[in-house]
Design a protein around this motif. Sequence first.
Motif, PDB file in Angstrom:
ATOM      1  N   GLY A  35       0.824  -1.205   0.000  1.00  9.47           N
ATOM      2  CA  GLY A  35       0.000   0.000   0.000  1.00  9.47           C
ATOM      3  C   GLY A  35       0.856   1.253   0.000  1.00  9.47           C
ATOM      4  N   ASP A  36       0.210   2.389   0.219  1.00  9.55           N
ATOM      5  CA  ASP A  36       0.912   3.666   0.284  1.00  9.55           C
ATOM      6  C   ASP A  36       1.875   3.675   1.463  1.00  9.55           C
ATOM      7  N   VAL A  37       3.088   4.132   1.216  1.00 10.15           N
ATOM      8  CA  VAL A  37       4.103   4.190   2.263  1.00 10.15           C
ATOM      9  C   VAL A  37       3.752   5.317   3.234  1.00 10.15           C
ATOM     10  N   LEU A  38       3.598   4.975   4.517  1.00 10.25           N
ATOM     11  CA  LEU A  38       3.333   5.971   5.553  1.00 10.25           C
ATOM     12  C   LEU A  38       4.610   6.361   6.284  1.00 10.25           C
ATOM     13  N   LEU A  39       5.569   5.432   6.359  1.00  9.97           N
ATOM     14  CA  LEU A  39       6.767   5.677   7.154  1.00  9.97           C
ATOM     15  C   LEU A  39       7.994   5.098   6.476  1.00  9.97           C
ATOM     16  N   ARG A  40       9.081   5.866   6.534  1.00  8.25           N
ATOM     17  CA  ARG A  40      10.390   5.406   6.063  1.00  8.25           C
ATOM     18  C   ARG A  40      11.340   5.406   7.253  1.00  8.25           C
ATOM     19  N   VAL A  41      12.056   4.301   7.437  1.00 10.24           N
ATOM     20  CA  VAL A  41      13.111   4.238   8.439  1.00 10.24           C
ATOM     21  C   VAL A  41      14.410   4.186   7.655  1.00 10.24           C
ATOM     22  N   VAL A  42      15.272   5.175   7.885  1.00  7.96           N
ATOM     23  CA  VAL A  42      16.496   5.324   7.076  1.00  7.96           C
ATOM     24  C   VAL A  42      17.716   5.438   7.987  1.00  7.96           C
ATOM     25  N   GLY A  43      18.869   5.182   7.388  1.00 12.51           N
ATOM     26  CA  GLY A  43      20.114   5.316   8.128  1.00 12.51           C
ATOM     27  C   GLY A  43      20.704   3.956   8.435  1.00 12.51           C
ATOM     28  N   ASP A  44      21.229   3.810   9.632  1.00 10.58           N
ATOM     29  CA  ASP A  44      21.943   2.607  10.041  1.00 10.58           C
ATOM     30  C   ASP A  44      20.961   1.530  10.494  1.00 10.58           C
ATOM     31  N   ILE A  45      20.386   0.826   9.508  1.00 11.89           N
ATOM     32  CA  ILE A  45      19.432  -0.251   9.804  1.00 11.89           C
ATOM     33  C   ILE A  45      19.916  -1.537   9.150  1.00 11.89           C
ATOM     34  N   GLU A  46      19.558  -2.655   9.752  1.00 15.04           N
ATOM     35  CA  GLU A  46      19.979  -3.962   9.242  1.00 15.04           C
ATOM     36  C   GLU A  46      18.941  -4.631   8.354  1.00 15.04           C
ATOM     37  N   HIS A  47      17.684  -4.161   8.396  1.00  8.63           N
ATOM     38  CA  HIS A  47      16.613  -4.863   7.687  1.00  8.63           C
ATOM     39  C   HIS A  47      15.866  -3.950   6.717  1.00  8.63           C
ATOM     40  N   PRO A  48      16.526  -3.450   5.684  1.00  7.60           N
ATOM     41  CA  PRO A  48      15.804  -2.635   4.696  1.00  7.60           C
ATOM     42  C   PRO A  48      14.912  -3.525   3.831  1.00  7.60           C
ATOM     43  N   ASN A  49      13.920  -2.913   3.205  1.00  9.57           N
ATOM     44  CA  ASN A  49      13.089  -3.673   2.270  1.00  9.57           C
ATOM     45  C   ASN A  49      12.928  -2.970   0.915  1.00  9.57           C
ATOM     46  N   VAL A  50      13.405  -1.723   0.818  1.00 12.92           N
ATOM     47  CA  VAL A  50      13.408  -0.984  -0.448  1.00 12.92           C
ATOM     48  C   VAL A  50      14.753  -0.265  -0.514  1.00 12.92           C
ATOM     49  N   GLY A  51      15.654  -0.764  -1.318  1.00 10.69           N
ATOM     50  CA  GLY A  51      16.997  -0.193  -1.351  1.00 10.69           C
ATOM     51  C   GLY A  51      17.641  -0.337   0.012  1.00 10.69           C
ATOM     52  N   GLU A  52      18.096   0.774   0.568  1.00 13.01           N
ATOM     53  CA  GLU A  52      18.736   0.747   1.889  1.00 13.01           C
ATOM     54  C   GLU A  52      17.805   1.267   2.989  1.00 13.01           C
ATOM     55  N   GLU A  53      16.509   1.379   2.675  1.00 11.63           N
ATOM     56  CA  GLU A  53      15.535   1.918   3.623  1.00 11.63           C
ATOM     57  C   GLU A  53      14.473   0.876   3.953  1.00 11.63           C
ATOM     58  N   LEU A  54      13.817   1.079   5.088  1.00 10.04           N
ATOM     59  CA  LEU A  54      12.658   0.275   5.447  1.00 10.04           C
ATOM     60  C   LEU A  54      11.430   1.133   5.196  1.00 10.04           C
ATOM     61  N   HIS A  55      10.572   0.697   4.288  1.00 10.82           N
ATOM     62  CA  HIS A  55       9.324   1.402   3.970  1.00 10.82           C
ATOM     63  C   HIS A  55       8.174   0.588   4.540  1.00 10.82           C
ATOM     64  N   LEU A  56       7.248   1.289   5.193  1.00  9.56           N
ATOM     65  CA  LEU A  56       6.111   0.610   5.808  1.00  9.56           C
ATOM     66  C   LEU A  56       4.800   1.276   5.413  1.00  9.56           C
ATOM     67  N   ASP A  57       3.822   0.443   5.062  1.00  7.55           N
ATOM     68  CA  ASP A  57       2.479   0.944   4.810  1.00  7.55           C
ATOM     69  C   ASP A  57       1.637   0.704   6.074  1.00  7.55           C
ATOM     70  N   ARG A  58       0.380   1.092   6.054  1.00  7.16           N
ATOM     71  CA  ARG A  58      -0.483   0.966   7.230  1.00  7.16           C
ATOM     72  C   ARG A  58      -0.574  -0.485   7.699  1.00  7.16           C
ATOM     73  N   ALA A  59      -0.772  -1.426   6.782  1.00  8.38           N
ATOM     74  CA  ALA A  59      -0.906  -2.833   7.169  1.00  8.38           C
ATOM     75  C   ALA A  59       0.369  -3.338   7.843  1.00  8.38           C
ATOM     76  N   MET A  60       1.519  -2.934   7.338  1.00 12.87           N
ATOM     77  CA  MET A  60       2.783  -3.367   7.937  1.00 12.87           C
ATOM     78  C   MET A  60       2.958  -2.775   9.324  1.00 12.87           C
ATOM     79  N   LEU A  61       2.607  -1.503   9.475  1.00 14.35           N
ATOM     80  CA  LEU A  61       2.705  -0.865  10.793  1.00 14.35           C
ATOM     81  C   LEU A  61       1.778  -1.553  11.785  1.00 14.35           C
ATOM     82  N   LYS A  62       0.587  -1.945  11.323  1.00 14.71           N
ATOM     83  CA  LYS A  62      -0.369  -2.608  12.208  1.00 14.71           C
ATOM     84  C   LYS A  62       0.031  -4.054  12.509  1.00 14.71           C
ATOM     85  N   SER A  63       0.930  -4.628  11.700  1.00 13.28           N
ATOM     86  CA  SER A  63       1.374  -6.006  11.949  1.00 13.28           C
ATOM     87  C   SER A  63       2.449  -6.077  13.036  1.00 13.28           C
TER      88      SER A  63
END
Length: 173
Positions: A35-63
């Motif tokens: 779905g639409d990305v609501l939140l991006r977690v960027v920087g020094d993270i170990e678990h990206p899912n889009v390039g080097e960032e973690l992108h989360l939509d509403r369903a992912m945040l609720k999971s």
Amino acid sequence: MSSLWPGRAVLTVSLFLLSSVALPLMAEPLPPPQGDVLLRVVGDIEHPNVGEELHLDRAMLKSLPQGVIETSTPWTEGVGRFEGPLLRALLEAAGTRSDHVRIRALNEYESEVPVADFHAYDVILALERDGEPIAVRDLGPMFVLYPFDEHPELLNETIRHRSVWHVGSVHVP
């Protein structure tokens, strides 16, 4: 004493098997959002899912593991029931090790928040108030919420500045 040993062995083996299954599952990166990305977690993270960032939509945040805070706030009328992912769970999902993060609003306002806050209190990224998604005009689509009524000592200038509204990203140095 010998009757205790089999129980301990079963417990030890069970804990080992549970940890050997649970730890790899926690290390699995989340899939890209559907779905639409609501939140991006960027920087020094170990678990990206889009390039080097973690992108989360509403369903992912609720999971993610959720928190519920029933509280009044300095910015809303009355007591509300706020729901959203625990910020410590979000950082765990991203695979962060930093002792602080910078939370940035859609309007570029930014606040540095110590990760210790997320372990000392059940701080959430509020997505809903009273069962409804929080609109952008009402501090949404999400905001950092501390349990103010449960911990009145949090009603201070420092914590108010950490309670970012209109959250769009979390930066991990």
